[in-house]
Design a protein around this motif. Sequence first.
Motif, mmCIF file in Angstrom:
data_model
loop_
_atom_site.group_PDB
_atom_site.id
_atom_site.type_symbol
_atom_site.label_atom_id
_atom_site.label_comp_id
_atom_site.label_asym_id
_atom_site.label_seq_id
_atom_site.Cartn_x
_atom_site.Cartn_y
_atom_site.Cartn_z
ATOM 1 N N THR A 270 0.863 -1.180 0.000
ATOM 2 C CA THR A 270 0.000 0.000 0.000
ATOM 3 C C THR A 270 0.898 1.227 0.000
ATOM 4 O O THR A 270 2.125 1.115 -0.098
ATOM 5 N N TRP B 81 -2.131 6.432 -1.315
ATOM 6 C CA TRP B 81 -3.410 5.737 -1.565
ATOM 7 C C TRP B 81 -4.330 5.900 -0.349
ATOM 8 O O TRP B 81 -5.503 6.248 -0.494
ATOM 9 N N ARG C 130 -7.813 8.011 -0.606
ATOM 10 C CA ARG C 130 -9.077 7.255 -0.615
ATOM 11 C C ARG C 130 -9.852 7.371 0.681
ATOM 12 O O ARG C 130 -11.050 7.116 0.704
ATOM 13 N N THR C 131 -9.161 7.688 1.804
ATOM 14 C CA THR C 131 -9.848 7.633 3.110
ATOM 15 C C THR C 131 -9.648 8.872 3.984
ATOM 16 O O THR C 131 -10.439 9.112 4.885
ATOM 17 N N CYS D 116 -20.266 -0.078 14.095
ATOM 18 C CA CYS D 116 -19.867 1.349 14.067
ATOM 19 C C CYS D 116 -20.981 2.274 14.551
ATOM 20 O O CYS D 116 -20.710 3.401 14.965
ATOM 21 N N ARG E 119 -4.925 -5.874 2.562
ATOM 22 C CA ARG E 119 -4.701 -4.424 2.493
ATOM 23 C C ARG E 119 -6.004 -3.633 2.337
ATOM 24 O O ARG E 119 -6.037 -2.436 2.580
ATOM 25 N N LEU F 13 -20.232 -6.440 5.425
ATOM 26 C CA LEU F 13 -19.272 -6.016 6.460
ATOM 27 C C LEU F 13 -19.546 -6.894 7.675
ATOM 28 O O LEU F 13 -20.573 -6.737 8.334
ATOM 29 N N GLY G 195 -15.769 -3.041 0.625
ATOM 30 C CA GLY G 195 -15.691 -1.596 0.850
ATOM 31 C C GLY G 195 -16.518 -0.767 -0.111
ATOM 32 O O GLY G 195 -17.247 0.141 0.294
ATOM 33 N N ARG G 196 -16.422 -1.116 -1.394
ATOM 34 C CA ARG G 196 -17.133 -0.341 -2.411
ATOM 35 C C ARG G 196 -18.650 -0.401 -2.199
ATOM 36 O O ARG G 196 -19.356 0.563 -2.389
ATOM 37 N N PHE H 74 -19.578 1.715 0.825
ATOM 38 C CA PHE H 74 -19.478 3.116 0.401
ATOM 39 C C PHE H 74 -20.743 3.518 -0.362
ATOM 40 O O PHE H 74 -21.316 4.588 -0.130
ATOM 41 N N HIS I 267 -19.703 9.571 12.184
ATOM 42 C CA HIS I 267 -18.820 8.412 12.294
ATOM 43 C C HIS I 267 -17.622 8.630 11.372
ATOM 44 O O HIS I 267 -17.768 9.102 10.248
ATOM 45 N N ALA J 255 -15.258 6.982 9.299
ATOM 46 C CA ALA J 255 -14.788 5.818 8.541
ATOM 47 C C ALA J 255 -13.953 6.259 7.353
ATOM 48 O O ALA J 255 -12.931 5.654 7.048
ATOM 49 N N ASN J 256 -14.421 7.309 6.690
ATOM 50 C CA ASN J 256 -13.786 7.734 5.450
ATOM 51 C C ASN J 256 -14.139 9.204 5.207
ATOM 52 O O ASN J 256 -15.316 9.551 5.201
ATOM 53 N N ARG K 128 -14.142 10.884 2.593
ATOM 54 C CA ARG K 128 -14.965 11.088 1.384
ATOM 55 C C ARG K 128 -16.442 10.866 1.688
ATOM 56 O O ARG K 128 -17.303 11.560 1.153
ATOM 57 N N ILE K 129 -16.757 9.880 2.551
ATOM 58 C CA ILE K 129 -18.157 9.629 2.934
ATOM 59 C C ILE K 129 -18.676 10.804 3.765
ATOM 60 O O ILE K 129 -19.791 11.283 3.563
ATOM 61 N N ASN L 143 -10.696 4.406 11.461
ATOM 62 C CA ASN L 143 -12.054 4.011 11.839
ATOM 63 C C ASN L 143 -11.984 3.199 13.136
ATOM 64 O O ASN L 143 -11.493 2.079 13.143
HETATM 65 O O1 UT7 Z 1 -17.319 1.861 9.529
HETATM 66 C C1 UT7 Z 1 -18.142 1.049 8.761
HETATM 67 C C2 UT7 Z 1 -18.356 1.625 7.465
HETATM 68 N N1 UT7 Z 1 -17.239 1.343 6.576
HETATM 69 C C3 UT7 Z 1 -16.996 2.200 5.635
HETATM 70 O O2 UT7 Z 1 -17.629 3.239 5.593
HETATM 71 C C4 UT7 Z 1 -15.994 1.862 4.567
HETATM 72 C C5 UT7 Z 1 -16.611 2.196 3.231
HETATM 73 N N2 UT7 Z 1 -15.737 1.997 2.099
HETATM 74 C C6 UT7 Z 1 -14.653 2.786 1.863
HETATM 75 O O3 UT7 Z 1 -14.333 3.642 2.649
HETATM 76 C C7 UT7 Z 1 -13.914 2.594 0.567
HETATM 77 O O4 UT7 Z 1 -14.671 1.764 -0.296
HETATM 78 C C8 UT7 Z 1 -12.503 2.009 0.746
HETATM 79 C C9 UT7 Z 1 -11.588 3.021 1.399
HETATM 80 C C10 UT7 Z 1 -12.569 0.737 1.576
HETATM 81 C C11 UT7 Z 1 -11.891 1.677 -0.625
HETATM 82 O O5 UT7 Z 1 -11.894 2.829 -1.457
HETATM 83 P P1 UT7 Z 1 -12.455 2.728 -2.943
HETATM 84 O O6 UT7 Z 1 -12.254 4.037 -3.583
HETATM 85 O O7 UT7 Z 1 -13.861 2.194 -2.884
HETATM 86 O O8 UT7 Z 1 -11.454 1.708 -3.604
HETATM 87 P P2 UT7 Z 1 -11.754 0.281 -4.278
HETATM 88 O O9 UT7 Z 1 -12.197 -0.701 -3.249
HETATM 89 O O10 UT7 Z 1 -12.639 0.520 -5.444
HETATM 90 O O11 UT7 Z 1 -10.309 -0.110 -4.752
HETATM 91 C C12 UT7 Z 1 -9.608 0.625 -5.770
HETATM 92 C C13 UT7 Z 1 -8.274 -0.014 -6.029
HETATM 93 C C14 UT7 Z 1 -8.362 -1.521 -6.268
HETATM 94 O O12 UT7 Z 1 -7.453 -1.849 -7.293
HETATM 95 P P3 UT7 Z 1 -7.998 -2.128 -8.786
HETATM 96 O O13 UT7 Z 1 -8.970 -3.251 -8.661
HETATM 97 O O14 UT7 Z 1 -8.649 -0.829 -9.206
HETATM 98 O O15 UT7 Z 1 -6.746 -2.459 -9.526
HETATM 99 C C15 UT7 Z 1 -7.876 -2.104 -4.956
HETATM 100 O O16 UT7 Z 1 -7.293 -3.376 -5.114
HETATM 101 O O17 UT7 Z 1 -7.422 0.152 -4.901
HETATM 102 C C16 UT7 Z 1 -6.846 -1.105 -4.527
HETATM 103 N N3 UT7 Z 1 -6.603 -1.088 -3.103
HETATM 104 C C17 UT7 Z 1 -5.477 -0.613 -2.537
HETATM 105 N N4 UT7 Z 1 -4.361 -0.090 -3.079
HETATM 106 C C18 UT7 Z 1 -3.395 0.317 -2.218
HETATM 107 C C19 UT7 Z 1 -7.431 -1.506 -2.103
HETATM 108 N N5 UT7 Z 1 -6.857 -1.311 -0.908
HETATM 109 C C20 UT7 Z 1 -5.642 -0.760 -1.147
HETATM 110 C C21 UT7 Z 1 -4.599 -0.323 -0.310
HETATM 111 N N6 UT7 Z 1 -3.500 0.206 -0.888
HETATM 112 N N7 UT7 Z 1 -4.665 -0.402 1.033
#
Ligand code: UT7
Length: 323
Positions: A29, A33, A37-38, A113, A152, A196, A215-216, A219, A250, A252-253, A255-256, A280
Motif C-alpha cells: 500500500t 493511496w 481514498r480515506t 460502528c 490491504r 461487512l 468496501g465499495r 461506500f 462516524h 470511517a472515510n 470522502r463519505i 475508523n
Molecule cells: O465503519 C463502517 C463503514 N465502513 C466504511 O464506511 C468503509 C466504506 N468503504 C470505503 O471507505 C472505501 O470503499 C474504501 C476506502 C474501503 C476503498 O476505497 P475505494 O475508492 O472504494 O477503492 P476500491 O475498493 O474501489 O479499490 C480501488 C483499487 C483496487 O485496485 P484495482 O482493482 O482498481 O486495480 C484495490 O485493489 O485500490 C486497490 N486497493 C489498494 N491499493 C493500495 C485496495 N486497498 C488498497 C490499499 N493500498 N490499502
Amino acid sequence: MIRSIVRGTGTALPRRVMKNTDFAGVVETSDEWIVQRTGIRQRHIAEPDETTASLGEEAARKALEAAGLTPADIDLIVLATSTPNNTFPATAVEIQQRLGMTHGFAFDMQAVCSGFVYAVNTADLHIRGGMARRALVIGSETFSRLLDWNDRTTCVLFGDGAGAIVLEAAEGEGTLADRGVLAASLRSDGCHRDKLYVDGGPSTTGTVGHLRMEGREVFKHAVSMISDVIETVFDQAGITADDIDWFVPHQANKRIIDASAKKLGIAPEKVVITVDHHGNTSAASVPLALHTAVADGRIKKGDLVLLEAMGGGFTWGAVLLRW
Ligand code: UT7
C-alpha cells in the motif's frame, strides 16, 4: 419533562501510533493511496496490555472527572463495542468492577460502528423512563485484534480507542431550546449483513474470526443511509441543516463524511473530522470526535450537535442534542 444532558466527556487512546508509512513490509500500500481514498494518516494500535475494558475504563474515568462526579454517582453503564474482552460476561460489567461499582447495572450494545449512537439513545430512554439518573455511555474498541493483517483492503482502515460521556437527568421544557438529547432515529437492515462482517463467532466457527468488508458496496449505501436518518431527525425536531452548530459523524472515510455533509447542506466548517488521526475506531469514533471538539473549545454550552453513524449490519442512526 426529563432530558438527558451531557455532563462530561473523556477518551483513551493506545500508546502506539501506527502511521501509514508503517505499513511498509506489512501489505502493499502507500501513504498516498490511504490518504487520497480515506483521509486516514495514522491510527492507534493496542498493545497486549491494552484492552477494550482498560481503554473503556480510562475514557470513563476522564468523563467522570470532567463531570465532577465519581463512580458512586453513576447507576447505568452502556458500553458500545464489537470487540469485547470475552464473549461473556459483558465487558461493561468488567468496567463497572474496575470503577469499583457494586451498585447499578451495566450491559454491552453491539451495533458495530453505529454502537455509540444506539447506546446514547438507549441510555436516554433509560434516563427518561426513570430507570437511571446518571449513565456512563462508552464506545470502546480494539478492532486491530479482528483485522486480517494480510488484507490491504481492510487492515489500513481501522484503529483502536475509546470515548465516553456522562448523561444526567435534568428538567426540560419539552422544547427545542432544552439542553440534552432532543431527537433520535435508529435503523438496521440485515439484508446487508454479508457486506461487512466477521467470519467467526462462538455459535458458528467457535473462533473469533477476521473482519471482512466489501468496501465499495458499503461506500455505495453509506451516504444515502446517513442522509435518510438525519433527515428523519431534522423532521422530528422541526429544524434544517442551517440550525446545526456541529456535525459529529462516524469517522470511517473522509470522502463519505464530505459527501454526506454536502448532500445534507451542512457547511464544511461545522463538520468535526478526526479520521486522519484515529482511522475508523468503530463504536469509539463518534465519542472520540465529540470529545476532540469539546476539548478544543469548538462545542460550547447551548450548541446544537448532530451525531451520526453507519456500519455493519447494516446499522445506522442519528442523535440530535443540545450541549
Ligand atoms: O465503519 C463502517 C463503514 N465502513 C466504511 O464506511 C468503509 C466504506 N468503504 C470505503 O471507505 C472505501 O470503499 C474504501 C476506502 C474501503 C476503498 O476505497 P475505494 O475508492 O472504494 O477503492 P476500491 O475498493 O474501489 O479499490 C480501488 C483499487 C483496487 O485496485 P484495482 O482493482 O482498481 O486495480 C484495490 O485493489 O485500490 C486497490 N486497493 C489498494 N491499493 C493500495 C485496495 N486497498 C488498497 C490499499 N493500498 N490499502
